[in-house]
Design a protein around this motif. Structure first.
Motif, mmCIF file in Angstrom:
data_model
loop_
_atom_site.group_PDB
_atom_site.id
_atom_site.type_symbol
_atom_site.label_atom_id
_atom_site.label_comp_id
_atom_site.label_asym_id
_atom_site.label_seq_id
_atom_site.Cartn_x
_atom_site.Cartn_y
_atom_site.Cartn_z
ATOM 1 N N ASN A 150 0.850 -1.194 0.000
ATOM 2 C CA ASN A 150 0.000 0.000 0.000
ATOM 3 C C ASN A 150 0.880 1.236 0.000
ATOM 4 O OD1 ASN A 150 0.761 0.351 2.760
ATOM 5 N ND2 ASN A 150 -0.944 -0.942 3.397
ATOM 6 N N SER A 151 0.312 2.324 -0.464
ATOM 7 C CA SER A 151 1.080 3.560 -0.565
ATOM 8 C C SER A 151 0.140 4.745 -0.404
ATOM 9 C CB SER A 151 1.799 3.643 -1.914
ATOM 10 O OG SER A 151 0.855 3.677 -2.967
ATOM 11 N N HIS A 152 0.724 5.894 -0.203
ATOM 12 C CA HIS A 152 -0.078 7.107 -0.109
ATOM 13 C C HIS A 152 0.804 8.268 -0.546
ATOM 14 C CE1 HIS A 152 2.190 7.993 3.538
ATOM 15 N NE2 HIS A 152 1.895 6.771 3.952
ATOM 16 N N LEU A 153 0.139 9.376 -0.872
ATOM 17 C CA LEU A 153 0.846 10.575 -1.316
ATOM 18 C C LEU A 153 0.838 11.579 -0.174
ATOM 19 C CD1 LEU A 153 2.247 12.042 -3.631
ATOM 20 C CD2 LEU A 153 -0.006 12.898 -4.344
ATOM 21 N N PRO A 158 -4.646 7.182 0.265
ATOM 22 C CA PRO A 158 -4.025 5.856 0.401
ATOM 23 C C PRO A 158 -4.613 4.857 -0.594
ATOM 24 C CG PRO A 158 -5.572 6.242 2.182
ATOM 25 C CD PRO A 158 -5.467 7.537 1.435
ATOM 26 N N VAL A 159 -3.732 4.050 -1.146
ATOM 27 C CA VAL A 159 -4.133 3.051 -2.141
ATOM 28 C C VAL A 159 -3.418 1.746 -1.830
ATOM 29 C CG1 VAL A 159 -4.073 2.400 -4.587
ATOM 30 C CG2 VAL A 159 -4.546 4.755 -3.950
ATOM 31 N N GLY A 160 -4.144 0.639 -1.940
ATOM 32 C CA GLY A 160 -3.537 -0.675 -1.794
ATOM 33 C C GLY A 160 -3.509 -1.382 -3.135
ATOM 34 N N ALA A 161 -2.523 -2.232 -3.339
ATOM 35 C CA ALA A 161 -2.404 -2.952 -4.600
ATOM 36 C C ALA A 161 -2.068 -4.411 -4.335
ATOM 37 C CB ALA A 161 -1.332 -2.318 -5.478
ATOM 38 N N MET A 162 -2.584 -5.269 -5.205
ATOM 39 C CA MET A 162 -2.265 -6.691 -5.140
ATOM 40 C C MET A 162 -1.846 -7.159 -6.521
ATOM 41 S SD MET A 162 -4.667 -10.029 -4.784
ATOM 42 C CE MET A 162 -4.675 -10.125 -6.580
ATOM 43 N N VAL A 163 -0.732 -7.889 -6.591
ATOM 44 C CA VAL A 163 -0.324 -8.528 -7.833
ATOM 45 C C VAL A 163 -0.318 -10.033 -7.606
ATOM 46 C CG1 VAL A 163 1.029 -6.548 -8.605
ATOM 47 C CG2 VAL A 163 2.137 -8.371 -7.302
ATOM 48 N N ALA A 164 -0.444 -10.775 -8.679
ATOM 49 C CA ALA A 164 -0.538 -12.233 -8.560
ATOM 50 C C ALA A 164 0.425 -12.889 -9.538
ATOM 51 C CB ALA A 164 -1.969 -12.692 -8.841
ATOM 52 N N ASP A 187 -2.752 3.746 10.288
ATOM 53 C CA ASP A 187 -1.373 3.563 9.848
ATOM 54 C C ASP A 187 -1.315 2.507 8.744
ATOM 55 O OD1 ASP A 187 -1.769 1.160 11.134
ATOM 56 O OD2 ASP A 187 -0.516 1.660 12.865
ATOM 57 N N ASP A 188 -0.075 2.245 8.252
ATOM 58 C CA ASP A 188 0.091 1.290 7.159
ATOM 59 C C ASP A 188 -0.386 -0.102 7.548
ATOM 60 O OD1 ASP A 188 1.062 3.145 5.437
ATOM 61 O OD2 ASP A 188 3.187 2.647 5.727
ATOM 62 N N PHE A 189 -0.167 -0.451 8.801
ATOM 63 C CA PHE A 189 -0.590 -1.772 9.251
ATOM 64 C C PHE A 189 -2.105 -1.919 9.131
ATOM 65 C CE2 PHE A 189 -2.102 -4.732 12.463
ATOM 66 C CZ PHE A 189 -1.328 -5.856 12.202
ATOM 67 N N ALA A 190 -2.853 -0.894 9.570
ATOM 68 C CA ALA A 190 -4.312 -0.940 9.500
ATOM 69 C C ALA A 190 -4.793 -0.970 8.057
ATOM 70 C CB ALA A 190 -4.908 0.262 10.235
ATOM 71 N N SER A 191 -4.099 -0.221 7.187
ATOM 72 C CA SER A 191 -4.472 -0.218 5.775
ATOM 73 C C SER A 191 -4.243 -1.583 5.148
ATOM 74 C CB SER A 191 -3.673 0.850 5.026
ATOM 75 O OG SER A 191 -3.977 2.142 5.493
ATOM 76 N N MET A 192 -3.112 -2.194 5.487
ATOM 77 C CA MET A 192 -2.812 -3.517 4.961
ATOM 78 C C MET A 192 -3.844 -4.533 5.445
ATOM 79 S SD MET A 192 -0.885 -5.403 3.074
ATOM 80 C CE MET A 192 0.578 -4.411 2.788
ATOM 81 N N LYS A 193 -4.184 -4.437 6.724
ATOM 82 C CA LYS A 193 -5.177 -5.354 7.282
ATOM 83 C C LYS A 193 -6.502 -5.235 6.525
ATOM 84 C CE LYS A 193 -7.581 -6.470 11.591
ATOM 85 N NZ LYS A 193 -7.726 -6.150 13.032
#
Length: 217
Positions: A150-153, A158-164, A187-193
């Motif tokens: 995930n990333s943010h400006l 904030p934006v999350g991305a998944m690749v496969a 935070d990043d952890f919460a966004s990832m969750k």
């Protein structure tokens, strides 16, 4: 220029073959009005005698391609058979300008086998790497892997991305982007969750297959 043009302006196709480890490569250069119009390559498993299979492949080729005035090839033993079968002139030169064209075509056939076996080795390497990865992680071989970031400006958008990856190759049709509601306390952890939860809740609800391995940043 001299090697790819025919001064006599004859429509002709030039065939050459190469074999290795049970595979046959057949290359053809197509000349029309003396100019090189294109080239094609076929790599197939060798399941007949070379002469028989080469005749079969050339006959199949002309089921979908127009016949030229003459054919030049590197296998003299099948010239008579192809002449009767296709009703056009078939030559197997051993010197001169036409032989130079054969040499070029021969290189294409050999290169085709090199490319084929290089690709096969890469595939074998990927399988080996996947097996090693599974062994190191004490899991079954992870043929289907999904990775999250995930990333943010500057703290916003904030934006999350998944690749496969499937069988060691990027599966771009499965890529996903997740828009995350902005919250300064998050935070990043919460966004990832959040994005991991959303991804696999949906797969579970739709009764779709889960990946073999999940990697998060």
């Amino acid at each position: 220029k001299q090697r790819v043009e025919n001064a006599d302006h004859v429509d002709r196709d030039v065939f050459a073959f190469a074999t290795r480890d049970g595979y046959l490569s057949l290359a053809v250069l197509l000349y029309r009005h003396g100019l090189l119009l294109g080239k094609e390559l076929y790599v197939v498993e060798q399941f007949e005698e070379i002469e028989e299979q080469t005749v079969d492949l050339i006959a199949q080729f002309y089921q979908t391609h127009p016949r030229p005035r003459e054919i030049v090839l590197s296998l003299k033993s099948i010239t008579a058979t192809l002449t009767d079968l296709l009703d056009i002139g078939v030559l197997a030169p051993t010197r001169g300008k036409l032989f130079e064209l054969l040499e070029i075509t021969q290189k294409n056939a050999s290169q085709g086998l090199d490319d084929h076996f290089m690709t096969a080795r890469l595939d074998d390497d990927k399988l080996g790497l996947l097996k090693t990865l599974g062994e190191r992680l004490h899991i079954e071989t992870p043929f289907h892997i999904e990775l999250f970031d995930n990333s943010h400006l500057q703290g916003s958008s904030p934006v999350g991305a998944m690749v496969a990856f499937v069988n060691g190759e990027p599966a771009k049709r499965m890529y996903r982007k997740f828009h995350i509601e902005h919250d300064e306390k998050r935070d990043d952890f919460a966004s990832m969750k959040e994005i991991v939860y959303r991804r696999y809740k949906r797969l579970k609800d739709e009764k779709k297959e889960m990946p073999d391995l999940i990697i998060v940043d």
